[in-house]
Design a protein around this motif. Structure first.
Motif, short mmCIF file in Angstrom:
data_model
loop_
_atom_site.label_atom_id
_atom_site.label_comp_id
_atom_site.label_asym_id
_atom_site.label_seq_id
_atom_site.Cartn_x
_atom_site.Cartn_y
_atom_site.Cartn_z
N HIS A 55 -3.46 0.92 -16.41
CA HIS A 55 -4.62 1.19 -17.27
C HIS A 55 -4.77 2.67 -17.58
N LEU A 56 -3.82 3.49 -17.15
CA LEU A 56 -3.92 4.92 -17.44
C LEU A 56 -3.27 5.22 -18.78
N GLU A 57 -3.97 6.01 -19.57
CA GLU A 57 -3.45 6.36 -20.89
C GLU A 57 -3.11 7.84 -20.98
N VAL A 58 -2.83 8.44 -19.80
CA VAL A 58 -2.33 9.82 -19.76
C VAL A 58 -0.97 9.76 -19.06
N HIS A 59 -0.18 10.82 -19.22
CA HIS A 59 1.10 10.84 -18.51
C HIS A 59 0.83 10.87 -17.01
N CYS A 60 1.61 10.12 -16.26
CA CYS A 60 1.41 10.13 -14.81
C CYS A 60 2.71 9.80 -14.10
N SER A 61 2.81 10.32 -12.89
CA SER A 61 3.93 9.95 -12.03
C SER A 61 3.35 9.39 -10.74
N ILE A 62 4.19 8.76 -9.97
CA ILE A 62 3.70 8.13 -8.74
C ILE A 62 4.58 8.53 -7.57
N ASP A 63 3.94 8.76 -6.45
CA ASP A 63 4.67 9.03 -5.22
C ASP A 63 3.86 8.42 -4.08
N PHE A 64 4.46 8.34 -2.92
CA PHE A 64 3.79 7.64 -1.81
C PHE A 64 3.84 8.47 -0.53
N MET A 65 2.82 8.28 0.29
CA MET A 65 2.83 8.82 1.64
C MET A 65 2.53 7.66 2.59
N ALA A 66 3.12 7.71 3.75
CA ALA A 66 2.75 6.75 4.79
C ALA A 66 2.26 7.55 5.98
N VAL A 67 1.12 7.15 6.49
CA VAL A 67 0.56 7.83 7.65
C VAL A 67 0.20 6.81 8.72
N ALA A 68 0.20 7.24 9.94
CA ALA A 68 -0.23 6.38 11.03
C ALA A 68 -1.29 7.12 11.81
N SER A 69 -2.32 6.38 12.14
CA SER A 69 -3.40 6.97 12.90
C SER A 69 -3.22 6.59 14.36
N TYR A 70 -3.32 7.56 15.24
CA TYR A 70 -3.28 7.23 16.66
C TYR A 70 -4.58 6.56 17.04
N GLY A 71 -4.57 5.76 18.07
CA GLY A 71 -5.80 5.12 18.53
C GLY A 71 -5.71 3.63 18.37
N SER A 72 -6.85 2.96 18.55
CA SER A 72 -6.84 1.50 18.49
C SER A 72 -6.68 1.03 17.05
N SER A 73 -6.40 -0.25 16.89
CA SER A 73 -6.11 -0.76 15.56
C SER A 73 -7.37 -0.86 14.69
N THR A 74 -8.54 -0.91 15.32
CA THR A 74 -9.74 -1.05 14.49
C THR A 74 -10.52 0.25 14.36
N ASP A 75 -10.20 1.25 15.17
CA ASP A 75 -10.90 2.52 15.06
C ASP A 75 -9.91 3.66 14.99
#
Ligand code: IMP
Ligand code: MG
Length: 177
Positions: A55-75
């Motif tokens: 739905h974007l009508e301007v020039h755009c590129s895409i990239d990704f980051m993956a992060v992991a948070s330390y701690g429990s799965s719900t907090d």
């Protein structure tokens, strides 16, 4: 899908489609004449960023980051580790972080600090969902799809133990009873 853990609908399929289109129009308007680097946060934001980008009508590129948070799965603890960094340089670029959901805000806070240090021309955030009641840090979220109550959400990219990302709408996870 017949699964007792899939609870009430939080955001219906047609409401997702309509809101994603509106966000695309708003972002296209705000960035008119500029070029955006979309930074999708893996894995949850994959569906959202793919739909939004169409739905974007301007020039755009895409990239990704993956992060992991330390701690429990719900907090999340706020201590975040980068599992996959960007491929492209964002220095001098107009960067828009695309998140599936902002809960405590600690993950996003870390991402904002990390990316700001790389001197982008601008840095904004677009989050499909937020749970305002859970916020621990105040963050500038420029674009928000939906505010949802304090329930664990699944579907449209959001998982519980890697399942349910394929649900075409957002539901609440139940305890199965
Ligand atoms: P935060 O650091 O507490 O804001 O949590 C951020 C991350 O936790 C999000 O990017 C999600 O991956 C995950 N998360 C938080 N709440 C939910 C939820 O309700 N469903 C699925 N994932 C969630
Ligand atoms: Mg996630």
């Amino acid at each position: 899908m017949n699964d007792p853990l899939i609870g009430a609908t939080l955001v219906a399929r047609e409401d997702l489609a309509k809101r994603v289109q509106e966000l695309g129009e708003e972002i296209s308007h705000d960035y008119a004449g500029r070029e955006i680097v979309l930074v999708g946060v893996l894995k949850g934001a994959v569906f959202f960023v793919a739909d939004l980008m169409r739905h974007l009508e301007v020039h755009c590129s895409i990239d990704f980051m993956a992060v992991a948070s330390y701690g429990s799965s719900t907090d999340s603890s706020g201590v975040v580790r980068i599992l996959k960094d960007l491929d492209i340089s964002i220095e001098g670029k107009d960067v828009l972080i695309i998140e599936d959901i902002v809960d405590s805000g600690l993950t996003l806070n870390y991402l904002l600090r990390t990316l700001r240090a790389r001197n982008p021309a601008s840095l904004e955030v677009c989050a499909l969902l937020t749970k305002p009641d859970r916020r621990k840090v105040d963050l500038p979220i420029r674009y928000v799809g939906f505010e949802i109550p304090n329930e664990f959400a699944i579907g449209y990219g959001l998982d519980h133990e890697e399942r349910y990302r394929n649900l075409p709408y957002v539901a609440a996870l139940t305890d199965g009873s």
